[in-house]
Motif scaffolding. Sequence first.
Motif, PDB file in Angstrom:
ATOM      1  N   ILE A   1       0.862  -1.070   0.041  1.00 33.33           N
ATOM      2  CA  ILE A   1       0.216  -0.045  -0.026  1.00 33.33           C
ATOM      3  C   ILE A   1       0.871   1.173   0.013  1.00 33.33           C
ATOM      4  O   ILE A   1       2.091   1.298   0.806  1.00 33.33           O
ATOM      5  N   HIS A   2       0.479   2.060  -0.769  1.00 36.16           N
ATOM      6  CA  HIS A   2       1.339   3.450  -1.137  1.00 36.16           C
ATOM      7  C   HIS A   2       0.554   4.568  -0.940  1.00 36.16           C
ATOM      8  O   HIS A   2       1.173   5.652  -0.635  1.00 36.16           O
ATOM      9  N   ILE A   3      -0.707   4.443  -1.206  1.00 32.90           N
ATOM     10  CA  ILE A   3      -1.560   5.804  -1.261  1.00 32.90           C
ATOM     11  C   ILE A   3      -2.807   5.559  -0.544  1.00 32.90           C
ATOM     12  O   ILE A   3      -3.525   4.509  -0.907  1.00 32.90           O
ATOM     13  N   LEU A   4      -3.265   6.288   0.309  1.00 39.61           N
ATOM     14  CA  LEU A   4      -4.790   5.972   0.883  1.00 39.61           C
ATOM     15  C   LEU A   4      -5.561   7.526   0.573  1.00 39.61           C
ATOM     16  O   LEU A   4      -5.196   8.565   0.931  1.00 39.61           O
ATOM     17  N   VAL A   5      -6.628   7.192   0.099  1.00 35.45           N
ATOM     18  CA  VAL A   5      -7.533   8.224   0.094  1.00 35.45           C
ATOM     19  C   VAL A   5      -8.812   8.046   0.762  1.00 35.45           C
ATOM     20  O   VAL A   5      -9.600   7.295   0.650  1.00 35.45           O
ATOM     21  N   ASN A   6      -9.047   8.973   1.745  1.00 31.12           N
ATOM     22  CA  ASN A   6     -10.018   9.045   2.640  1.00 31.12           C
ATOM     23  C   ASN A   6     -11.299   9.791   2.260  1.00 31.12           C
ATOM     24  O   ASN A   6     -11.365  10.816   2.378  1.00 31.12           O
ATOM     25  N   ASN A   7     -12.060   8.930   1.336  1.00 33.83           N
ATOM     26  CA  ASN A   7     -13.286   9.657   0.534  1.00 33.83           C
ATOM     27  C   ASN A   7     -14.723   9.318   1.217  1.00 33.83           C
ATOM     28  O   ASN A   7     -15.547  10.102   0.877  1.00 33.83           O
ATOM     29  N   ALA A   8     -14.836   8.184   1.820  1.00 37.31           N
ATOM     30  CA  ALA A   8     -15.912   7.787   2.456  1.00 37.31           C
ATOM     31  C   ALA A   8     -16.841   8.861   3.132  1.00 37.31           C
ATOM     32  O   ALA A   8     -16.347   9.418   4.017  1.00 37.31           O
ATOM     33  N   GLY A   9     -18.136   9.089   2.799  1.00 36.87           N
ATOM     34  CA  GLY A   9     -18.916  10.220   3.422  1.00 36.87           C
ATOM     35  C   GLY A   9     -20.364   9.858   3.268  1.00 36.87           C
ATOM     36  O   GLY A   9     -20.893   9.171   2.254  1.00 36.87           O
ATOM     37  N   ILE A  10     -21.185  10.666   4.067  1.00 38.48           N
ATOM     38  CA  ILE A  10     -22.654  10.553   4.183  1.00 38.48           C
ATOM     39  C   ILE A  10     -22.897  11.904   4.790  1.00 38.48           C
ATOM     40  O   ILE A  10     -22.492  12.641   5.003  1.00 38.48           O
ATOM     41  N   THR A  11     -24.151  12.194   4.347  1.00 38.92           N
ATOM     42  CA  THR A  11     -24.994  13.457   4.749  1.00 38.92           C
ATOM     43  C   THR A  11     -26.206  13.044   5.678  1.00 38.92           C
ATOM     44  O   THR A  11     -26.859  12.075   4.961  1.00 38.92           O
ATOM     45  N   ARG A  12     -26.440  13.818   6.757  1.00 36.95           N
ATOM     46  CA  ARG A  12     -27.648  13.764   7.343  1.00 36.95           C
ATOM     47  C   ARG A  12     -27.953  15.320   7.870  1.00 36.95           C
ATOM     48  O   ARG A  12     -27.917  15.546   8.778  1.00 36.95           O
ATOM     49  N   ASP A  13     -28.415  15.854   6.675  1.00 37.30           N
ATOM     50  CA  ASP A  13     -28.581  17.316   6.838  1.00 37.30           C
ATOM     51  C   ASP A  13     -29.775  17.731   7.784  1.00 37.30           C
ATOM     52  O   ASP A  13     -30.988  16.882   7.387  1.00 37.30           O
ATOM     53  N   ASN A  14     -29.931  18.885   8.470  1.00 41.98           N
ATOM     54  CA  ASN A  14     -31.078  19.239   9.148  1.00 41.98           C
ATOM     55  C   ASN A  14     -30.404  20.538   9.682  1.00 41.98           C
ATOM     56  O   ASN A  14     -29.332  20.590  10.260  1.00 41.98           O
TER      57      ASN A  14
ATOM     58  N   ALA B   1     -21.307  17.459  -9.140  1.00 41.64           N
ATOM     59  CA  ALA B   1     -22.454  16.613  -9.596  1.00 41.64           C
ATOM     60  C   ALA B   1     -22.074  15.205  -9.323  1.00 41.64           C
ATOM     61  O   ALA B   1     -21.278  14.577 -10.256  1.00 41.64           O
ATOM     62  N   THR B   2     -22.890  14.669  -8.356  1.00 37.78           N
ATOM     63  CA  THR B   2     -22.822  13.339  -8.014  1.00 37.78           C
ATOM     64  C   THR B   2     -24.209  12.722  -7.692  1.00 37.78           C
ATOM     65  O   THR B   2     -25.331  13.636  -7.591  1.00 37.78           O
ATOM     66  N   GLU B   3     -24.441  11.450  -7.372  1.00 36.95           N
ATOM     67  CA  GLU B   3     -25.751  11.123  -7.101  1.00 36.95           C
ATOM     68  C   GLU B   3     -26.178  11.501  -5.745  1.00 36.95           C
ATOM     69  O   GLU B   3     -27.135  11.937  -5.442  1.00 36.95           O
ATOM     70  N   MET B   4     -24.928  12.010  -4.968  1.00 39.64           N
ATOM     71  CA  MET B   4     -25.143  12.575  -3.522  1.00 39.64           C
ATOM     72  C   MET B   4     -25.932  13.861  -3.795  1.00 39.64           C
ATOM     73  O   MET B   4     -26.863  14.254  -2.964  1.00 39.64           O
ATOM     74  N   THR B   5     -25.425  14.904  -4.498  1.00 40.40           N
ATOM     75  CA  THR B   5     -25.933  16.110  -4.752  1.00 40.40           C
ATOM     76  C   THR B   5     -27.390  16.021  -5.522  1.00 40.40           C
ATOM     77  O   THR B   5     -28.237  16.998  -5.159  1.00 40.40           O
ATOM     78  N   ASP B   6     -27.671  15.117  -6.266  1.00 43.99           N
ATOM     79  CA  ASP B   6     -28.746  14.662  -7.007  1.00 43.99           C
ATOM     80  C   ASP B   6     -29.793  14.530  -5.995  1.00 43.99           C
ATOM     81  O   ASP B   6     -30.884  15.053  -6.142  1.00 43.99           O
ATOM     82  N   ALA B   7     -29.577  13.532  -4.940  1.00 42.79           N
ATOM     83  CA  ALA B   7     -30.375  13.312  -3.939  1.00 42.79           C
ATOM     84  C   ALA B   7     -30.578  14.403  -3.191  1.00 42.79           C
ATOM     85  O   ALA B   7     -31.760  14.689  -2.751  1.00 42.79           O
ATOM     86  N   THR B   8     -29.745  15.538  -2.752  1.00 43.99           N
ATOM     87  CA  THR B   8     -30.216  16.509  -2.162  1.00 43.99           C
ATOM     88  C   THR B   8     -31.056  17.518  -2.880  1.00 43.99           C
ATOM     89  O   THR B   8     -32.048  18.011  -2.337  1.00 43.99           O
TER      90      THR B   8
ATOM     91  N   ALA C   1     -33.473  16.345  -4.882  1.00 41.91           N
ATOM     92  CA  ALA C   1     -34.819  15.805  -4.702  1.00 41.91           C
ATOM     93  C   ALA C   1     -35.377  16.416  -3.158  1.00 41.91           C
ATOM     94  O   ALA C   1     -36.464  16.324  -3.124  1.00 41.91           O
ATOM     95  N   ARG C   2     -34.372  16.220  -2.339  1.00 41.14           N
ATOM     96  CA  ARG C   2     -34.829  16.258  -0.919  1.00 41.14           C
ATOM     97  C   ARG C   2     -35.238  17.964  -0.777  1.00 41.14           C
ATOM     98  O   ARG C   2     -36.331  18.320  -0.080  1.00 41.14           O
TER      99      ARG C   2
ATOM    100  N   VAL D   1     -32.855  18.118 -11.032  1.00 43.69           N
ATOM    101  CA  VAL D   1     -31.411  18.071 -10.843  1.00 43.69           C
ATOM    102  C   VAL D   1     -30.808  19.349 -11.546  1.00 43.69           C
ATOM    103  O   VAL D   1     -29.932  20.058 -11.153  1.00 43.69           O
ATOM    104  N   GLU D   2     -31.548  19.633 -12.754  1.00 47.14           N
ATOM    105  CA  GLU D   2     -30.962  20.919 -13.605  1.00 47.14           C
ATOM    106  C   GLU D   2     -30.982  21.969 -12.931  1.00 47.14           C
ATOM    107  O   GLU D   2     -30.089  22.666 -12.955  1.00 47.14           O
ATOM    108  N   ASP D   3     -32.217  22.443 -12.269  1.00 50.61           N
ATOM    109  CA  ASP D   3     -32.181  23.522 -11.603  1.00 50.61           C
ATOM    110  C   ASP D   3     -31.247  23.623 -10.429  1.00 50.61           C
ATOM    111  O   ASP D   3     -30.919  24.783 -10.218  1.00 50.61           O
ATOM    112  N   PHE D   4     -30.956  22.569  -9.790  1.00 46.23           N
ATOM    113  CA  PHE D   4     -30.280  22.608  -8.597  1.00 46.23           C
ATOM    114  C   PHE D   4     -28.819  22.928  -9.243  1.00 46.23           C
ATOM    115  O   PHE D   4     -28.056  23.593  -8.366  1.00 46.23           O
TER     116      PHE D   4
END
Length: 255
Positions: A85-98, A189-196, A198-199, A204-207
Amino acid sequence: MGRFDARVAVITGAARGIGFGTAQRLASEGASVAIVDLDEADAQQAAEKIELTDGAKAIGIGCDVSDSAAAESAIQQVVDGLGGIHILVNNAGITRDNLLFKMSEDDWDLVMAVHLKGPFNMTKAAQKHFVDQRYGKILNLSSVSALGNRGQANYSAAKMGIQGFTRTLGIELGPFGINANAIGPGFIATEMTDATAARVGMSVEDFRAAAAASNPVRRVGFPEDIAAAAAFLCSDEASYITGQTLYVDGGAKLG
């Protein structure tokens, strides 16, 4: 010769979005990649796609990064399966906005567990290998939301915490040939922001159009934009950079 020939990269939350885009970019430049994601089937499917499209060696590993034992196991699987192992990218994330007065304790704890404890667990597991070989690249994903964002008290706090974590890693691990940096994406622009979208009741286009209008370059970002910055910071060309956070946000932070 690719920049990452003979390198092994681990990317968390890489079954889709920014993580997958980063894995693709590193693989296209010669890296063997480990796709780590909560859903093992999704991780393996993403790894198969990279092997088919980029011709790189890739494996998929299911892991809850907030679980220290699972993180240790994931890193060991990478070392055993890809030879190091030479590279570690810590990218995992979630949102629980309120808004704060509506935010539950569980919403706070879950976001902190994934965004802060996850990188801690993965980095602690990986750094043992990095220190032994006196080489390693750590890249953490922060966000422009670290500067504060309505309805994201949990996410903003976690993402600013990542910046402090990154600076401390730079101080502690620099003497061992290890670089640690962070990227703070703007609107991507990802599935996560597309879900936002909708919420909040927007298309998606207007957002995306609203997000584009809020920055100087007048467009939204894409996973490829983050991947390009990640490839640089994970390369030896960035060996004199550590402890830094690079905002990749189309200039939105300027406002």
